[in-house]
Design an enzyme around this catalytic site. Structure first.
Site, mmCIF file in Angstrom:
data_model
loop_
_atom_site.group_PDB
_atom_site.id
_atom_site.type_symbol
_atom_site.label_atom_id
_atom_site.label_comp_id
_atom_site.label_asym_id
_atom_site.label_seq_id
_atom_site.Cartn_x
_atom_site.Cartn_y
_atom_site.Cartn_z
ATOM 1 C CE LYS A 202 -2.987 3.127 0.463
ATOM 2 N NZ LYS A 202 -3.892 3.577 -0.568
ATOM 3 C CB CYS A 256 -3.142 8.890 -0.061
ATOM 4 S SG CYS A 256 -4.600 8.169 0.696
HETATM 5 N N1 LIG Z 1 -8.808 9.666 1.983
HETATM 6 C C1 LIG Z 1 -8.328 8.844 1.081
HETATM 7 O O1 LIG Z 1 -8.392 9.106 -0.108
HETATM 8 C C2 LIG Z 1 -7.691 7.521 1.469
HETATM 9 C C3 LIG Z 1 -7.495 6.539 0.483
HETATM 10 C C4 LIG Z 1 -6.937 5.303 0.861
HETATM 11 C C5 LIG Z 1 -6.556 5.091 2.191
HETATM 12 N N2 LIG Z 1 -6.740 6.088 3.119
HETATM 13 C C6 LIG Z 1 -6.352 5.820 4.501
HETATM 14 O O2 LIG Z 1 -7.541 5.565 5.260
HETATM 15 C C7 LIG Z 1 -7.363 6.028 6.609
HETATM 16 C C8 LIG Z 1 -8.491 6.979 6.962
HETATM 17 O O3 LIG Z 1 -8.409 8.111 6.105
HETATM 18 P P1 LIG Z 1 -9.633 9.096 5.908
HETATM 19 O O4 LIG Z 1 -9.283 9.995 4.785
HETATM 20 O O5 LIG Z 1 -10.905 8.323 5.861
HETATM 21 O O6 LIG Z 1 -9.566 9.894 7.315
HETATM 22 P P2 LIG Z 1 -10.672 10.867 7.919
HETATM 23 O O7 LIG Z 1 -9.946 11.835 8.758
HETATM 24 O O8 LIG Z 1 -11.579 11.360 6.818
HETATM 25 O O9 LIG Z 1 -11.576 9.905 8.843
HETATM 26 C C9 LIG Z 1 -11.106 9.310 9.996
HETATM 27 C C10 LIG Z 1 -12.229 9.301 11.045
HETATM 28 O O10 LIG Z 1 -11.778 8.528 12.162
HETATM 29 C C11 LIG Z 1 -12.333 9.116 13.339
HETATM 30 N N3 LIG Z 1 -11.563 8.623 14.479
HETATM 31 C C12 LIG Z 1 -10.307 8.964 14.867
HETATM 32 N N4 LIG Z 1 -9.924 8.229 15.914
HETATM 33 C C13 LIG Z 1 -10.960 7.397 16.211
HETATM 34 C C14 LIG Z 1 -11.168 6.378 17.179
HETATM 35 N N5 LIG Z 1 -10.210 6.044 18.059
HETATM 36 N N6 LIG Z 1 -12.355 5.727 17.191
HETATM 37 C C15 LIG Z 1 -13.320 6.034 16.295
HETATM 38 N N7 LIG Z 1 -13.183 6.990 15.357
HETATM 39 C C16 LIG Z 1 -12.019 7.652 15.309
HETATM 40 C C17 LIG Z 1 -12.244 10.603 13.091
HETATM 41 O O11 LIG Z 1 -13.158 11.313 13.919
HETATM 42 C C18 LIG Z 1 -12.589 10.684 11.593
HETATM 43 O O12 LIG Z 1 -13.964 10.932 11.380
HETATM 44 C C19 LIG Z 1 -5.961 6.665 6.662
HETATM 45 O O13 LIG Z 1 -5.052 5.727 7.123
HETATM 46 C C20 LIG Z 1 -5.684 6.999 5.201
HETATM 47 O O14 LIG Z 1 -4.311 7.040 4.923
HETATM 48 C C21 LIG Z 1 -7.320 7.288 2.791
#
Ligand SMILES: NC(=O)c1ccc[n+]([C@@H]2O[C@H](COP(=O)([O-])OP(=O)(O)OC[C@H]3O[C@@H](n4cnc5c(N)ncnc54)[C@H](O)[C@@H]3O)[C@@H](O)[C@H]2O)c1
Length: 331
Positions: A202, A256
């Site tokens: 990844k 990312c």
């Molecule tokens: N955004 C993208 O395009 C993308 C694509 C692939 C992978 N990712 C990966 O996915 C993961 C999440 O990214 P995202 O963009 O969805 O993040 P985000 O910030 O949009 O969402 C994360 C959510 O997790 C919640 N959170 C934090 N700690 C928590 C806990 N202990 N318990 C419950 N909820 C909690 C936050 O309140 C938030 O709403 C990251 O590791 C990112 O690298 C993101």
């Protein structure tokens, strides 16, 4: 069989909805009360093509949203994984906290699947000890897996169903059960591998993108310095059957591409010259664009006190995500 999705942001929410659409019992948990309330009131928290329909579908299938962790057979973690500014290493605190909260409520036999992007070795270094310190035997009491996500904002709903994906596991039989689970909505190939390969692949994917974008951006700078048309040159070069240069731009953003390559730089500082250089090239682009704006203003006798409008503050087209956006750095 219940699934509890932990973290309802850009990745967790569509994942929860698509699981619910496939008919499974799904509960989505997030610590952000405003976000959870909004979803409970039937209001989406971000815009994305096709998400409305998926949301309505999931609601009719009984999806629940809550700030509490629930008892479930499968937990899918999609919380943030930022890097630490000074060391460039991954900061695992959100994943650790999510795993600890799951352990407070889960029953023996539950599977914890980390979808958040994590650097190779994160599960061994930080997550296994959290579970083992509670007295659980991994692979017997609790199953631990890594299923990284690779959907692109702007086309998430389509890609969730059609991308291929990876499942990292300790035991093939558990990996195959989780593969079956994802097959409920994923029409792409699902590769089952070991956890470290899943973690590394990844991060490698996003690093590959970063480096290739950096090459296009570096070409843009060279061409600008010596009055050549970078678009014409890339267009011609791409006629070569084995060349596929990307388009230059104002830099990279989002959660990312501008983040994940740092994990490798932080963990392997002596082995990541190319990756570090690419990061620096892409991070230098807002400054380069600023210089171009100044040059164009001077060439056209536009005074420095003039107002400059920036149209599009997100890091890419058709998304509302401004995290790490190069346009904000330019601003
Ligand atoms: N955004 C993208 O395009 C993308 C694509 C692939 C992978 N990712 C990966 O996915 C993961 C999440 O990214 P995202 O963009 O969805 O993040 P985000 O910030 O949009 O969402 C994360 C959510 O997790 C919640 N959170 C934090 N700690 C928590 C806990 N202990 N318990 C419950 N909820 C909690 C936050 O309140 C938030 O709403 C990251 O590791 C990112 O690298 C993101």
């Amino acid at each position: 069989m219940k699934i509890n999705i932990i973290g309802l942001g850009y990745i967790g929410l569509p994942t929860a909805l698509v699981f619910a659409k496939s008919g499974l019992e799904v509960v989505g948990t997030d610590l952000n009360t405003d976000l959870v309330n909004s979803l409970k009131w039937g209001k989406l928290t971000f815009e994305e093509k096709g998400l409305d329909e998926l949301f309505n579908n999931a609601i009719s299938n009984g999806i629940e949203f809550t700030t509490e962790y629930h008892k479930a057979s499968f937990y899918i973690i999609a919380v943030p994984t930022p890097y630490i500014e000074e060391s460039k290493k991954l900061d695992p605190k959100y994943v650790i906290s999510a795993v600890s909260s799951i352990l407070d409520v889960c029953e023996i036999g539950a599977s914890i699947i980390i979808e958040s992007t994590i650097s190779p070795g994160t599960i061994d270094k930080y997550i296994r000890p959290v579970i083992e310190n509670r007295g659980y035997v991994i692979g017997v009491d609790i199953h631990l897996l890594h299923a990284p996500e690779r959907i692109i904002p702007g086309n998430m709903v389509y890609e969730l169903e059609h991308n291929s994906r990876t499942i990292g596991c300790d035991k093939l039989e558990i990996g195959l059960i989780v593969k079956e689970l994802y097959s409920k909505f994923c029409k792409g190939e699902i590769i089952v591998t070991d956890i470290r390969s899943a973690e590394m692949s990844k991060v490698v994917e996003n690093t590959y993108r970063d480096i290739n974008i950096a090459f296009a951006n570096e070409l843009a700078k060279i061409c600008r310095a010596d009055n050549m048309d970078v678009y014409e040159i890339i267009n011609i070069a791409n006629k070569h059957p084995r060349v596929n240069i990307l388009q230059p731009g104002p830099g990279v953003g989002g959660h990312c591409i501008s983040v994940d390559p740092w994990f490798l730089v932080g963990d392997y500082p002596d082995l990541t010259n190319l990756i570090l250089t690419a990061r620096k090239v892409n991070d230098s682009m807002p400054k380069h664009v600023l210089g171009r704006i100044r040059d164009i203003m001077r060439e056209n006798n536009i005074k420095d006190i003039s107002k400059v409008g920036l149209y599009g503050l997100a890091y890419k087209e058709n998304v509302d995500d401004t995290r790490e956006s190069p346009t904000l750095q330019l601003l």
